[in-house]
Design an enzyme around this catalytic site. Structure first.
Site, mmCIF file in Angstrom:
data_model
loop_
_atom_site.group_PDB
_atom_site.id
_atom_site.type_symbol
_atom_site.label_atom_id
_atom_site.label_comp_id
_atom_site.label_asym_id
_atom_site.label_seq_id
_atom_site.Cartn_x
_atom_site.Cartn_y
_atom_site.Cartn_z
ATOM 1 N N ASP A 230 2.751 2.451 -8.957
ATOM 2 C CA ASP A 230 2.755 3.526 -9.802
ATOM 3 C C ASP A 230 2.591 2.341 -11.363
ATOM 4 O O ASP A 230 3.873 2.419 -11.572
ATOM 5 C CB ASP A 230 2.798 5.124 -10.356
ATOM 6 N N GLU A 283 13.703 -9.101 2.833
ATOM 7 C CA GLU A 283 14.791 -9.876 3.609
ATOM 8 C C GLU A 283 14.442 -7.968 4.860
ATOM 9 O O GLU A 283 15.125 -8.473 5.214
ATOM 10 C CB GLU A 283 15.771 -8.265 2.384
HETATM 11 C C1 NOJ Z 1 -1.204 6.328 -12.215
HETATM 12 C C2 NOJ Z 1 -1.745 7.665 -11.094
HETATM 13 O O1 NOJ Z 1 -2.082 7.021 -10.195
HETATM 14 C C3 NOJ Z 1 -2.258 8.745 -11.943
HETATM 15 O O2 NOJ Z 1 -2.595 9.629 -11.298
HETATM 16 C C4 NOJ Z 1 -0.599 9.218 -12.244
HETATM 17 O O3 NOJ Z 1 -1.238 10.499 -13.522
HETATM 18 C C5 NOJ Z 1 0.052 8.060 -13.696
HETATM 19 N N1 NOJ Z 1 -0.024 6.134 -12.875
HETATM 20 C C6 NOJ Z 1 1.412 8.698 -13.733
HETATM 21 O O4 NOJ Z 1 1.850 8.560 -13.067
#
Ligand code: NOJ
Length: 567
Positions: A230, A283
């Site tokens: 993310d 690993e």
């Molecule tokens: C990207 C994620 O896909 C989204 O849903 C989220 O709100 C933001 N990152 C923050 O984590």
């Protein structure tokens, strides 16, 4: 209603690793079709209106029938759910809302028994404000090691009353929140590029780096095949935290030579983190992988995340955002293949996810309309027939392309965006933080329909659904489409079966036709044609149609907004 996310030369990003790029051209992720499950909206086993892990396990056969290779689970970790789980309070657990730790173990083994790989979401840019580290940081005070895990700064002005800089949260409002110190007085400010409940971690702190190596190992030991990372472009901030005029599109920076990259996105320092993680994954046996969620442009900057010693893939959001015209599609496909090819990575293709308007609706908007961030009851609506027709054509085009494709739950049903959610039901923090000006992402997150005549369309055993399901969704239910020739579900199934048997999704694409109105390419002996023009397009003489996204003309020509696979 039912129920209640440049311009630099490519050479700048030459692979830095020692491993030659072609030593393992057959890794599973190079051509995998990966299905995104948004746990709260896929299947609800306990009837509380929120999907859960046992619900997913009972529905795994759907993924087998559909013919995908892997599933990606959006976050299911303990979380106050300030941002639907992307605010993680414990990286090694399961939120009671979704089940228990043993439920994820069962899900992983049930998936493996079915030959499905499992990817989990990793949220390293920020924790939840309920994470033990942040809870400890508050009383520990300025200058403490606890605060140094996050980005705490003194405010500007004589009394520190102004935020340390002018950055804005992606969800609206300032990216800084002030805390009260132990004496009760207003004190330092902490950075949150997203919600106040999502404080950004300080990736200059070695303790943070060590903790995430351990989190990777925790899930690798449990048998996951990979991680969707993310906000992969956000972990490292420019050291001076300089002021920045907010970009037009908040999730991405222009990144061109004319317009420098924003100080919070796509800093070169992020790449060292992914080289480190690459060594951790190496690993482990079994071709483990990572895919970057990095809203960066141009595509060359995106490809840098997938260099041989970093992640294995990066989401191709430039493709997702490309206009539905032959020149735009030709350009983005060509540039994507070149950019990822230059680093030896597979290109990824994606049309929908939990952060964007579903493509069956997005593609029904006028071509010159600005990309909406949520569609509400009073907003202009897309053309549903045109949207679905183009979505099906786009999907067939995508599934033929060489590389790895990502599907978002419900798109195999042709599901449109839910556009009539009453505002009082909205849960995306964007709605509140933008002062009710941006509706946000709830419309693509509504629980999906399985059975037309069952409560909550078979999402769960009760009527409960955490976001209301539109009355019109009965016709999209899986049981209304299974076995029905020409249904969107059967088109996806046929496409995925054929993709495998014909060897699509890999190899070298050879363009056949200049991209004015019709795109035509060959992959092996398969011909793929998408007609974007107003007039029907003729297939080369002697070709036999294998699959089409819509009915052909009586004389066999391909109508507007239809894709065919032929031989
Ligand atoms: C990207 C994620 O896909 C989204 O849903 C989220 O709100 C933001 N990152 C923050 O984590």
């Amino acid at each position: 209603m039912r129920g209640g996310p440049g311009g630099r030369r490519l050479s700048t990003y030459a692979p830095t690793g020692a491993r030659p790029v072609d030593t393992q051209p057959n890794e599973w992720w190079r051509r995998a079709v990966i299905y995104q499950i948004y746990p709260r909206s896929f299947a609800d086993a306990n009837g509380d209106g929120v999907g859960d892990l046992p619900g997913i396990t009972t529905r795994l056969d759907h993924l087998v029938d559909l013919g995908v290779d892997a599933l990606w689970l959006s976050p299911f970790y303990p979380s106050p759910q300030a941002d639907a789980g992307y605010d993680v309070a414990d990286y090694r657990g399961v939120d009671p809302l979704f089940g228990r730790l043993e439920d994820i173990d069962k899900l992983i083994s049930a998936a493996k028994e079915r030959g499905l790989r499992v990817i989990v979401d990793l949220v390293p840019n920020h924790t939840s404000s309920e994470h033990p580290w942040f809870r400890a940081a508050l009383p520990a005070g300025p200058g403490s090691p606890e605060r140094n895990r996050y980005v705490f700064r003194a405010g500007k002005g004589p009394a520190g009353n102004d935020p340390p800089n002018d950055w804005e949260s992606n969800f609206g409002g300032p990216a800084w929140t002030r805390v009260a110190e132990r004496d009760g007085r207003p004190g330092q400010w902490y950075l949150h590029l997203f919600d106040t409940g999502q404080p950004d971690l300080n990736w200059d702190n070695p303790e943070v780096r060590e903790e995430f190596r351990a989190i990777l190992r925790f899930w690798l030991d449990r048998g996951v095949d990979g991680f969707r990372v993310d906000v992969a472009h956000g972990l490292v901030k420019q050291a001076d935290l300089a002021d920045w005029r907010p970009p037009v599109e908040p999730l991405s920076g222009p990144g061109t030579e004319a317009a420098p990259r924003p100080p919070m996105w796509d800093q070169d320092g992020v790449h060292e983190i992914y080289r480190d993680w690459h060594r951790v994954l190496a690993e482990y046996p079994g071709e483990r992988m990572m895919v970057a969620e990095a809203w960066v442009e141009p595509v060359e900057r995106m490809a840098a995340y997938a260099r041989p010693d970093e992640m294995q893939q990066a989401f191709n959001f430039e493709y997702l955002l490309a206009a539905w015209t032959a020149p735009a599609q030709y350009a983005v496909i060509t540039r994507s293949l070149e950019a990822t090819g230059a680093v030896g990575a597979p290109t990824t293709w994606v049309l929908s996810n939990h952060d964007v308007i579903r493509h069956a609706s997005r593609l029904g908007l006028p071509l010159d309309a600005p990309r909406p961030r949520g569609i509400g009851p009073g907003d202009p609506k897309p053309d549903p027939v045109l949207g679905l027709r183009r979505a099906r054509a786009a999907t067939l085009l995508m599934l033929a392309l060489p590389g790895s494709a990502y599907l978002y739950q419900g798109e195999e049903l042709g599901l449109p965006e839910a556009m009539d959610i009453p505002d009082e039901y909205r849960q995306d923090p964007t709605w509140e933080r933008s002062g009710h000006t941006v509706r946000g992402r709830d419309g693509c997150r509504v629980p999906i329909p399985w059975e037309a005549d069952a409560p909550s369309y078979g999402f769960g055993p009760t009527d409960a659904s955490w976001l209301p399901q539109p009355e019109s969704w009965a016709e999209y239910a899986l049981d209304r489409q299974r076995g029905v020739p020409g249904s969107t579900y059967e088109m996806y199934r046929s496409a995925l079966r054929l993709r495998r048997s014909l060897g699509l999704g890999q190899g070298t694409l050879a363009w056949q036709e200049a991209p004015d109105e019709v795109l035509t390419f060959r992959l092996g002996d398969v011909l793929v044609l998408t007609n974007f023009g107003a007039e029907p397009a003729a297939l080369p003489a002697g070709t036999r149609v294998l699959l089409a996204s819509g009915p052909l003309e009586a004389d066999g020509r391909v109508p507007t907004d239809v894709t065919v696979w032929a031989r």
